[in-house]
Design an enzyme around this catalytic site. Sequence first.
Site, PDB file in Angstrom:
ATOM      1  N   THR A 190      -6.394   3.633  11.994  1.00 43.53           N
ATOM      2  CA  THR A 190      -7.659   4.041  12.610  1.00 43.53           C
ATOM      3  C   THR A 190      -7.943   3.327  13.919  1.00 43.53           C
ATOM      4  O   THR A 190      -8.484   3.915  14.858  1.00 43.53           O
ATOM      5  CB  THR A 190      -8.812   3.768  11.605  1.00 43.53           C
ATOM      6  OG1 THR A 190      -8.559   4.554  10.452  1.00 43.53           O
ATOM      7  CG2 THR A 190     -10.156   4.131  12.170  1.00 43.53           C
ATOM      8  N   ASP A 214       0.244   6.190   9.953  1.00 42.38           N
ATOM      9  CA  ASP A 214      -0.875   5.825   9.097  1.00 42.38           C
ATOM     10  C   ASP A 214      -0.327   4.822   8.081  1.00 42.38           C
ATOM     11  O   ASP A 214       0.790   4.984   7.578  1.00 42.38           O
ATOM     12  CB  ASP A 214      -1.376   7.086   8.379  1.00 42.38           C
ATOM     13  CG  ASP A 214      -2.646   6.812   7.611  1.00 42.38           C
ATOM     14  OD1 ASP A 214      -3.719   7.197   8.109  1.00 42.38           O
ATOM     15  OD2 ASP A 214      -2.567   6.219   6.512  1.00 42.38           O
ATOM     16  N   SER A 215      -1.115   3.809   7.771  1.00 40.79           N
ATOM     17  CA  SER A 215      -0.540   2.751   6.937  1.00 40.79           C
ATOM     18  C   SER A 215      -0.266   3.203   5.509  1.00 40.79           C
ATOM     19  O   SER A 215       0.462   2.533   4.780  1.00 40.79           O
ATOM     20  CB  SER A 215      -1.413   1.499   6.973  1.00 40.79           C
ATOM     21  OG  SER A 215      -2.482   1.592   6.082  1.00 40.79           O
ATOM     22  N   SER A 216      -0.812   4.344   5.108  1.00 38.35           N
ATOM     23  CA  SER A 216      -0.481   4.828   3.763  1.00 38.35           C
ATOM     24  C   SER A 216       0.974   5.309   3.702  1.00 38.35           C
ATOM     25  O   SER A 216       1.521   5.511   2.622  1.00 38.35           O
ATOM     26  CB  SER A 216      -1.445   5.929   3.327  1.00 38.35           C
ATOM     27  OG  SER A 216      -1.512   6.919   4.318  1.00 38.35           O
ATOM     28  N   THR A 234      -5.814  -0.109   7.797  1.00 34.68           N
ATOM     29  CA  THR A 234      -6.375  -1.061   6.821  1.00 34.68           C
ATOM     30  C   THR A 234      -5.873  -0.801   5.398  1.00 34.68           C
ATOM     31  O   THR A 234      -5.862  -1.727   4.584  1.00 34.68           O
ATOM     32  CB  THR A 234      -7.915  -0.979   6.815  1.00 34.68           C
ATOM     33  OG1 THR A 234      -8.301   0.362   6.530  1.00 34.68           O
ATOM     34  CG2 THR A 234      -8.494  -1.430   8.131  1.00 34.68           C
ATOM     35  N   ASP A 235      -5.461   0.441   5.094  1.00 30.98           N
ATOM     36  CA  ASP A 235      -5.162   0.770   3.693  1.00 30.98           C
ATOM     37  C   ASP A 235      -4.079  -0.124   3.082  1.00 30.98           C
ATOM     38  O   ASP A 235      -4.194  -0.532   1.931  1.00 30.98           O
ATOM     39  CB  ASP A 235      -4.766   2.251   3.558  1.00 30.98           C
ATOM     40  CG  ASP A 235      -5.961   3.173   3.804  1.00 30.98           C
ATOM     41  OD1 ASP A 235      -7.102   2.692   3.716  1.00 30.98           O
ATOM     42  OD2 ASP A 235      -5.737   4.355   4.088  1.00 30.98           O
TER      43      ASP A 235
END
Length: 202
Positions: free
Chosen positions: A13, A57-59, A89-90
Amino acid sequence: MKPSILIIYTGGTIGMKPDPTTGALVPFDFSGIFEEFPTLQSLNIGIEVFTMDPVIDSSNVSPRNWLDLAAIIRDNYARYDGFVVLHGTDTMSYTASALSFLLENLAKPVVFTGSQIPIGVLRTDGRENLITAVEIAAAREGGRAVVPEVCICFQNKLFRANRTTKHSAEQLNAFRSDNYPILAEVGVSIHYNRPFIRRPAP
Ligand code: ASP
């Protein structure tokens, strides 16, 4: 000589900005970081930016990405006084914890940060998180880094990375450390909790 910092943007993000025509969130080009955050120039810190390719995306982060990130820090270790890793952040706690074990004999700061609100959105928390992370990564005393360990800087607190949990997807203070004291508290100035900061082996 002013300290030098490498900012490594991995995705998440913090790096998103609304496209002016469609309004959809698109990755921000961090090579324009000084135009977006002129404050960074007044810090008297040499800052360079490296963007991972592709940004993710960190996922979607996997152990392969942890190794790639560790290799970038290893390869640039001698050139910079500290590193700031911008990460979603995930799974930030997982990547930062892995790095804390991969980077043996670390004597320089590796400060992870991110944000809950995209950096291109007016009320973003990313601006403060980024500026504070850069300041902490560059902090030196008596020729040594003040925080020579892998940590997470989020919402005015600095945590030991491998003690953190993301506990909220909604609150701006998304992280906490339940079983280790915070390493620093950021107010008007930054108060380091020195007895709890790791000292590198001689
Ligand atoms: N899904 C995003 C990520 O972890 C959320 C964030 O950055 O906060 O990459």
